[in-house]
Design a protein around this motif. Sequence first.
Motif, PDB file in Angstrom:
ATOM      1  N   GLY A  61      31.548   0.005  59.313  1.00  0.00           N
ATOM      2  CA  GLY A  61      31.262   0.776  60.524  1.00  0.00           C
ATOM      3  C   GLY A  61      30.242   0.067  61.395  1.00  0.00           C
ATOM      4  O   GLY A  61      30.338   0.074  62.629  1.00  0.00           O
ATOM      5  N   LEU A  62      29.259  -0.559  60.746  1.00  0.00           N
ATOM      6  CA  LEU A  62      28.217  -1.265  61.490  1.00  0.00           C
ATOM      7  C   LEU A  62      28.815  -2.448  62.253  1.00  0.00           C
ATOM      8  O   LEU A  62      28.384  -2.782  63.360  1.00  0.00           O
ATOM      9  CB  LEU A  62      27.146  -1.757  60.515  1.00  0.00           C
ATOM     10  N   LEU A  63      29.833  -3.068  61.636  1.00  0.00           N
ATOM     11  CA  LEU A  63      30.424  -4.243  62.273  1.00  0.00           C
ATOM     12  C   LEU A  63      31.383  -3.867  63.401  1.00  0.00           C
ATOM     13  O   LEU A  63      31.605  -4.660  64.315  1.00  0.00           O
ATOM     14  CB  LEU A  63      31.151  -5.101  61.223  1.00  0.00           C
ATOM     15  N   SER A  64      31.955  -2.679  63.330  1.00  0.00           N
ATOM     16  CA  SER A  64      32.820  -2.263  64.440  1.00  0.00           C
ATOM     17  C   SER A  64      32.445  -0.870  64.918  1.00  0.00           C
ATOM     18  O   SER A  64      33.167   0.090  64.693  1.00  0.00           O
ATOM     19  CB  SER A  64      34.285  -2.292  63.997  1.00  0.00           C
ATOM     20  N   PRO A  65      31.256  -0.756  65.537  1.00  0.00           N
ATOM     21  CA  PRO A  65      30.808   0.567  65.975  1.00  0.00           C
ATOM     22  C   PRO A  65      31.695   1.107  67.096  1.00  0.00           C
ATOM     23  O   PRO A  65      32.324   0.345  67.819  1.00  0.00           O
ATOM     24  CB  PRO A  65      29.384   0.318  66.473  1.00  0.00           C
ATOM     25  N   ASP A  66      31.718   2.414  67.199  1.00  0.00           N
ATOM     26  CA  ASP A  66      32.514   3.076  68.220  1.00  0.00           C
ATOM     27  C   ASP A  66      31.688   3.176  69.503  1.00  0.00           C
ATOM     28  O   ASP A  66      30.885   4.085  69.684  1.00  0.00           O
ATOM     29  CB  ASP A  66      32.888   4.480  67.706  1.00  0.00           C
ATOM     30  N   TRP A  67      31.879   2.189  70.404  1.00  0.00           N
ATOM     31  CA  TRP A  67      31.055   2.150  71.616  1.00  0.00           C
ATOM     32  C   TRP A  67      31.323   3.346  72.521  1.00  0.00           C
ATOM     33  O   TRP A  67      30.534   3.655  73.400  1.00  0.00           O
ATOM     34  CB  TRP A  67      31.307   0.857  72.397  1.00  0.00           C
ATOM     35  N   GLY A  68      32.454   4.004  72.302  1.00  0.00           N
ATOM     36  CA  GLY A  68      32.793   5.174  73.110  1.00  0.00           C
ATOM     37  C   GLY A  68      31.725   6.264  73.008  1.00  0.00           C
ATOM     38  O   GLY A  68      31.557   7.063  73.930  1.00  0.00           O
ATOM     39  N   GLN A  69      31.000   6.273  71.877  1.00  0.00           N
ATOM     40  CA  GLN A  69      29.964   7.291  71.709  1.00  0.00           C
ATOM     41  C   GLN A  69      28.920   7.241  72.811  1.00  0.00           C
ATOM     42  O   GLN A  69      28.274   8.228  73.125  1.00  0.00           O
ATOM     43  CB  GLN A  69      29.276   7.107  70.353  1.00  0.00           C
ATOM     44  N   ILE A  70      28.753   6.041  73.400  1.00  0.00           N
ATOM     45  CA  ILE A  70      27.717   5.892  74.404  1.00  0.00           C
ATOM     46  C   ILE A  70      27.996   6.792  75.598  1.00  0.00           C
ATOM     47  O   ILE A  70      27.086   7.333  76.212  1.00  0.00           O
ATOM     48  CB  ILE A  70      27.617   4.409  74.837  1.00  0.00           C
ATOM     49  N   TRP A  71      29.270   6.976  75.925  1.00  0.00           N
ATOM     50  CA  TRP A  71      29.595   7.799  77.098  1.00  0.00           C
ATOM     51  C   TRP A  71      30.078   9.183  76.706  1.00  0.00           C
ATOM     52  O   TRP A  71      30.455   9.957  77.563  1.00  0.00           O
ATOM     53  CB  TRP A  71      30.665   7.105  77.949  1.00  0.00           C
ATOM     54  N   SER A  72      30.080   9.451  75.392  1.00  0.00           N
ATOM     55  CA  SER A  72      30.653  10.719  74.945  1.00  0.00           C
ATOM     56  C   SER A  72      29.895  11.915  75.517  1.00  0.00           C
ATOM     57  O   SER A  72      28.664  11.982  75.494  1.00  0.00           O
ATOM     58  CB  SER A  72      30.623  10.776  73.424  1.00  0.00           C
ATOM     59  N   ARG A  73      30.662  12.877  76.027  1.00  0.00           N
ATOM     60  CA  ARG A  73      30.072  14.055  76.643  1.00  0.00           C
ATOM     61  C   ARG A  73      29.356  14.908  75.596  1.00  0.00           C
ATOM     62  O   ARG A  73      28.325  15.505  75.858  1.00  0.00           O
ATOM     63  CB  ARG A  73      31.194  14.853  77.292  1.00  0.00           C
ATOM     64  N   ARG A  74      29.925  14.931  74.380  1.00  0.00           N
ATOM     65  CA  ARG A  74      29.357  15.812  73.367  1.00  0.00           C
ATOM     66  C   ARG A  74      28.048  15.270  72.818  1.00  0.00           C
ATOM     67  O   ARG A  74      27.295  15.987  72.174  1.00  0.00           O
ATOM     68  CB  ARG A  74      30.353  15.994  72.223  1.00  0.00           C
ATOM     69  N   GLY A 237      28.020  13.366  57.371  1.00  0.00           N
ATOM     70  CA  GLY A 237      28.694  14.281  56.473  1.00  0.00           C
ATOM     71  C   GLY A 237      30.179  13.983  56.399  1.00  0.00           C
ATOM     72  O   GLY A 237      30.807  14.136  55.356  1.00  0.00           O
ATOM     73  N   ARG A 238      30.768  13.563  57.529  1.00  0.00           N
ATOM     74  CA  ARG A 238      32.205  13.280  57.539  1.00  0.00           C
ATOM     75  C   ARG A 238      32.503  11.836  57.198  1.00  0.00           C
ATOM     76  O   ARG A 238      33.660  11.435  57.198  1.00  0.00           O
ATOM     77  CB  ARG A 238      32.766  13.611  58.923  1.00  0.00           C
ATOM     78  N   GLY A 239      31.434  11.046  56.952  1.00  0.00           N
ATOM     79  CA  GLY A 239      31.646   9.646  56.597  1.00  0.00           C
ATOM     80  C   GLY A 239      32.197   8.821  57.746  1.00  0.00           C
ATOM     81  O   GLY A 239      32.836   7.801  57.522  1.00  0.00           O
ATOM     82  N   GLU A 240      31.946   9.275  58.992  1.00  0.00           N
ATOM     83  CA  GLU A 240      32.454   8.524  60.146  1.00  0.00           C
ATOM     84  C   GLU A 240      31.394   7.537  60.620  1.00  0.00           C
ATOM     85  O   GLU A 240      30.650   7.813  61.554  1.00  0.00           O
ATOM     86  CB  GLU A 240      32.841   9.496  61.268  1.00  0.00           C
ATOM     87  N   TRP A 241      31.337   6.386  59.946  1.00  0.00           N
ATOM     88  CA  TRP A 241      30.234   5.457  60.202  1.00  0.00           C
ATOM     89  C   TRP A 241      30.387   4.720  61.513  1.00  0.00           C
ATOM     90  O   TRP A 241      29.397   4.329  62.119  1.00  0.00           O
ATOM     91  CB  TRP A 241      30.084   4.492  59.032  1.00  0.00           C
ATOM     92  N   GLU A 242      31.624   4.500  61.981  1.00  0.00           N
ATOM     93  CA  GLU A 242      31.794   3.838  63.282  1.00  0.00           C
ATOM     94  C   GLU A 242      31.115   4.660  64.367  1.00  0.00           C
ATOM     95  O   GLU A 242      30.345   4.144  65.177  1.00  0.00           O
ATOM     96  CB  GLU A 242      33.273   3.665  63.645  1.00  0.00           C
ATOM     97  N   GLU A 243      31.402   5.985  64.346  1.00  0.00           N
ATOM     98  CA  GLU A 243      30.812   6.872  65.347  1.00  0.00           C
ATOM     99  C   GLU A 243      29.303   6.927  65.176  1.00  0.00           C
ATOM    100  O   GLU A 243      28.550   6.901  66.147  1.00  0.00           O
ATOM    101  CB  GLU A 243      31.394   8.285  65.230  1.00  0.00           C
ATOM    102  N   LEU A 244      28.860   6.989  63.910  1.00  0.00           N
ATOM    103  CA  LEU A 244      27.428   7.099  63.648  1.00  0.00           C
ATOM    104  C   LEU A 244      26.681   5.892  64.220  1.00  0.00           C
ATOM    105  O   LEU A 244      25.673   6.039  64.921  1.00  0.00           O
ATOM    106  CB  LEU A 244      27.179   7.201  62.146  1.00  0.00           C
ATOM    107  N   TRP A 245      27.209   4.701  63.943  1.00  0.00           N
ATOM    108  CA  TRP A 245      26.496   3.508  64.420  1.00  0.00           C
ATOM    109  C   TRP A 245      26.558   3.428  65.945  1.00  0.00           C
ATOM    110  O   TRP A 245      25.596   2.980  66.589  1.00  0.00           O
ATOM    111  CB  TRP A 245      27.054   2.246  63.788  1.00  0.00           C
ATOM    112  N   GLY A 246      27.672   3.864  66.515  1.00  0.00           N
ATOM    113  CA  GLY A 246      27.763   3.886  67.979  1.00  0.00           C
ATOM    114  C   GLY A 246      26.658   4.751  68.571  1.00  0.00           C
ATOM    115  O   GLY A 246      25.972   4.371  69.524  1.00  0.00           O
ATOM    116  N   LEU A 247      26.465   5.908  67.944  1.00  0.00           N
ATOM    117  CA  LEU A 247      25.420   6.831  68.395  1.00  0.00           C
ATOM    118  C   LEU A 247      24.040   6.201  68.239  1.00  0.00           C
ATOM    119  O   LEU A 247      23.188   6.290  69.134  1.00  0.00           O
ATOM    120  CB  LEU A 247      25.516   8.091  67.538  1.00  0.00           C
ATOM    121  N   VAL A 248      23.828   5.549  67.074  1.00  0.00           N
ATOM    122  CA  VAL A 248      22.527   4.916  66.832  1.00  0.00           C
ATOM    123  C   VAL A 248      22.272   3.824  67.875  1.00  0.00           C
ATOM    124  O   VAL A 248      21.160   3.701  68.399  1.00  0.00           O
ATOM    125  CB  VAL A 248      22.465   4.335  65.398  1.00  0.00           C
TER     126      VAL A 248
END
Lengths: 270, 295
Positions: A61-74, A237-248
Amino acid sequence: MTVPTVGIQAPNLPPKPRPSLFAIGGTLAAIAMTIVTARSVGFSFGGIVTNLGRKNSVIEGLLSPDWGQIWSRRSRAPFIETFQLAVLGTATGSLLSLPLALWSTRFGNPNPFTRGILRGFNNVIRSIPDLLWALLFVSAVGIGALPGLLALFFFSLAVTTKLTSDTLDGIDMGPIEAANATGANLSQMLRTAVVPQILPAYSSFVLYNFEINLRASAVLGLVGAGGIGNRIEFFRGRGEWEELWGLVFMFFLVVFVVERISVTLRRRLI
Amino acid sequence: MSVSFIPGPAPDLPPKPVDRFKWFFSLGVIGLVVWSALSIDLKWSRLLEAPGDLWTQLRLMFSQMELSEVPDLVAAMWESISIAWMGTLIAVLFAVPLSFLAAENLVGRPVAWVTRQILNILRAVPDVILALAFIPLFGLTPMAGVMAIGVGSIGTLGKLFYEIIEGVQRGPIEAADAVGATRAQRLRWGVIPQVTPELASFSLYRFEVNIRASAVMGLVGAGGIGSDLAQSLRFKDYGSAGLGLIIVVLGTIMVDTVSGAVRHRIVAGSSRQEEDEEDESLGLPPGLAGDVLPL
């Protein structure tokens, strides 16, 4: 005629000083401490290598973070909440820290008994970390932004009081004598002789405190105290590390921008 | 002839200087605070109940303590201290070489710049987030905490270390160069003896900071007394939580005191000149204290 060669003798060097008892004792104590604590935590190099080398979703997840989180409305609302918590925690905590620091000094509080109590209080609140405050308040008043605010209030109080006290220890006593000589009462003396001396440093501490609070308020949510941490905990909790790292990473971005602004202001203030 | 006192006009005082920046700054801060207070999702009326709730909580925590739990909690606190020590040690092992690579007086500017960026990135990640990341790898064990603290402290320690290294006196380095020392020898005889006391002092200081961090990491499951505290509060075993809290505070203050005394001794060296002065500072070299404050 030949020049007689003179054998070069080693000069009389002074004896090498032996390492002090303190250095030897300190080193031995450090080694002993390392052995004992390594056993206590079950330390092993092999374990580290195997555990880190195993295929796992955290590092993927750290290597392929979900950059979409940066603009996520939620994610935006929790971010704003984190920011508001940091602002309010810093404002309330540091406002109270000024009198607390002043009353913990010899010239600000001539009574040794109350001074001792205040200093003890400062030491106790300083030894409680941010997340522990949050946990205590979550347990006392329930989850949400309120325990986060209370936690940051006490945390800021501890930090700014300590920093301000250190500054107060080193101020120029001249103005205090001058104020006392003109018959100023305690609050007049503090207002005219002490506060102007520490005000620039104090404002800088407040800004510094805001920076740490912003970082701290990100993790408060892990125990349910509001802010972006709630969302981090949700992804964990959901083990979604791509999203987590994107948020971080987004959080880093915010912290970085705020820090730049704050550092510039701090420079301007001192 | 009698002298009479005639009150003259007030002397011409220079006008009070106006600092526009301060006005804007203050207004900006007030505006930000008001906006936050009004828009945050929080029922302010709940704040009035908070002291009552808090009082109930504290009463529960400190009235139901069972002294038979002390040994277990002390053992858990010791585990926290162990996590902090091992974590700091790992961080020091990595921070020392990195800091030599980040000091501009030892390596070229490009190398120093790259190393500093690595340190900056490491410094930005909160310890607790690292703990979250290491728990799936190491399980709910103290080692997750050790790794989190280790990785999390490299950045801060490295930054402090290279600032110290950049502040060394040139003399010994020049002397080493003059007698034809190699790079390694120059480091060994010109730099390391100068920086060792301060590096040791800062490492100890970081250890103190990390005790707080390791107490906290347990709250997310990374071992130590934090785990016990989180459990007790979750299952409303308030007495045990109160006792744990007391042990955390006492343990932290105790380690701070011992470690602080050692640091003062290290920085002061064996010369006893300054002992008369009552020194309440952090026992850190001047100028750096502001950067390292943990809290």
